[in-house]
Design an enzyme around this catalytic site. Structure first.
Site, mmCIF file in Angstrom:
data_model
loop_
_atom_site.group_PDB
_atom_site.id
_atom_site.type_symbol
_atom_site.label_atom_id
_atom_site.label_comp_id
_atom_site.label_asym_id
_atom_site.label_seq_id
_atom_site.Cartn_x
_atom_site.Cartn_y
_atom_site.Cartn_z
ATOM 1 N N CYS A 1 2.997 12.479 0.522
ATOM 2 C CA CYS A 1 3.934 12.577 1.636
ATOM 3 C C CYS A 1 4.510 13.983 1.641
ATOM 4 O O CYS A 1 4.798 14.548 0.591
ATOM 5 C CB CYS A 1 5.058 11.566 1.476
ATOM 6 S SG CYS A 1 4.522 9.854 1.593
ATOM 7 N N THR B 1 -0.281 9.018 2.421
ATOM 8 C CA THR B 1 -0.324 7.565 2.451
ATOM 9 C C THR B 1 0.778 6.965 3.329
ATOM 10 O O THR B 1 0.630 5.839 3.805
ATOM 11 C CB THR B 1 -0.200 6.982 1.031
ATOM 12 O OG1 THR B 1 0.993 7.486 0.418
ATOM 13 C CG2 THR B 1 -1.398 7.379 0.183
ATOM 14 N N CYS B 2 1.850 7.716 3.550
ATOM 15 C CA CYS B 2 2.928 7.214 4.414
ATOM 16 C C CYS B 2 2.429 6.988 5.840
ATOM 17 O O CYS B 2 2.931 6.129 6.552
ATOM 18 C CB CYS B 2 4.084 8.203 4.468
ATOM 19 S SG CYS B 2 4.453 9.018 2.929
ATOM 20 N N PHE B 3 1.453 7.801 6.246
ATOM 21 C CA PHE B 3 1.006 7.759 7.635
ATOM 22 C C PHE B 3 -0.507 7.631 7.775
ATOM 23 O O PHE B 3 -1.073 7.983 8.810
ATOM 24 C CB PHE B 3 1.523 9.004 8.378
ATOM 25 C CG PHE B 3 3.013 8.986 8.525
ATOM 26 C CD1 PHE B 3 3.621 8.311 9.565
ATOM 27 C CD2 PHE B 3 3.810 9.617 7.579
ATOM 28 C CE1 PHE B 3 4.996 8.260 9.672
ATOM 29 C CE2 PHE B 3 5.193 9.575 7.680
ATOM 30 C CZ PHE B 3 5.793 8.895 8.732
#
Length: 233
Positions: free
Chosen positions: A2, A200-202
């Protein structure tokens, strides 16, 4: 992975303030330390972003680390207590010694199983940014590399980019990010000497414009099998 740009979608005002700090010389301008104020049960408490953070002033020299830690705090905020409770409950059911031999990726594959990935569904529900598109040569190489992967490697790629190897029951159109529905995305980024990196957040993969299929295939394998880092560019 992130980074600062991810906050633009999660908290625009917070993102703007950190972006300003990143872009400007802050020496002798801001009276900040490596702390953040949190509201816990209606009470405002000060939390250190690193050990001894209350006594570490933020300067031009260390602002990069401060921004990294603030981004990580903001994205993880609100889930730490729930995660700790989940882990405690898990260890009440499963002896921690039995799972200590697995890393995080391996453990998820053990728990979630190894579903067969539908490549047609995956590709048809993928977005592109930074100049890439479905017919771009690098993207064609990317999907050719994914086709060459065995199913376990495909699951590891999915896990590398999204943080999970689980496929939604409704298929790739229903993938979710940290802030709601978020389709798989491949963005043009970086130099050809760099490894691909993941947000990985998006559900976003930053893929350099490699000059050949063989280099792309090699770099992707290395990233998927060996890389697990948090960073800020």
């Amino acid at each position: 992975l992130c980074e600062l740009s991810d906050l633009e979608y999660l908290d625009e005002e917070f993102h703007q303030s950190l972006q300003w700090m990143k872009d400007n010389d802050i020496e002798d301008m801001l009276d900040l330390t490596f702390t953040v104020n949190e509201e816990v049960f209606g009470q405002i408490t000060e939390r250190e972003l690193k050990p001894g953070g209350a006594n570490i002033p933020v300067s031009e020299k260390n602002k990069k680390e401060y921004i990294e830690r603030m981004v990580k705090w903001r994205i993880e905020r609100g889930v730490v207590q729930q995660t700790e409770s989940l882990v405690r409950g898990f260890y009440e059911v499963v002896d921690s010694r039995l799972v200590s031999v697995f890393d995080a990726r391996e453990l998820e594959l053990v728990i979630a199983g190894t579903a067969e990935i539908d490549l047609v569904d995956w590709r048809s529900n993928t977005d592109y940014r930074g100049g890439y598109h479905d017919n771009h040569i690098v993207i064609r190489w990317f999907w050719a590399a994914v086709e060459r992967f065995n199913n376990e490697q495909r699951l590891r790629l999915l896990q590398f980019v999204t943080g999970t190897s689980s496929i939604p029951y409704e298929g790739f159109a229903s993938l979710r990010g940290s802030n709601g529905p978020r389709r798989f995305c491949v963005e043009k980024w970086g130099k050809v000497t760099s490894l691909p990196r993941a947000h990985t957040c998006f559900n976003r993969l930053d893929l350099p414009p490699y000059p050949s299929f063989s280099m792309l295939h090699e770099k992707m394998l290395t990233a998927v099998e060996e890389t697990s880092t948090f960073g800020l560019e």
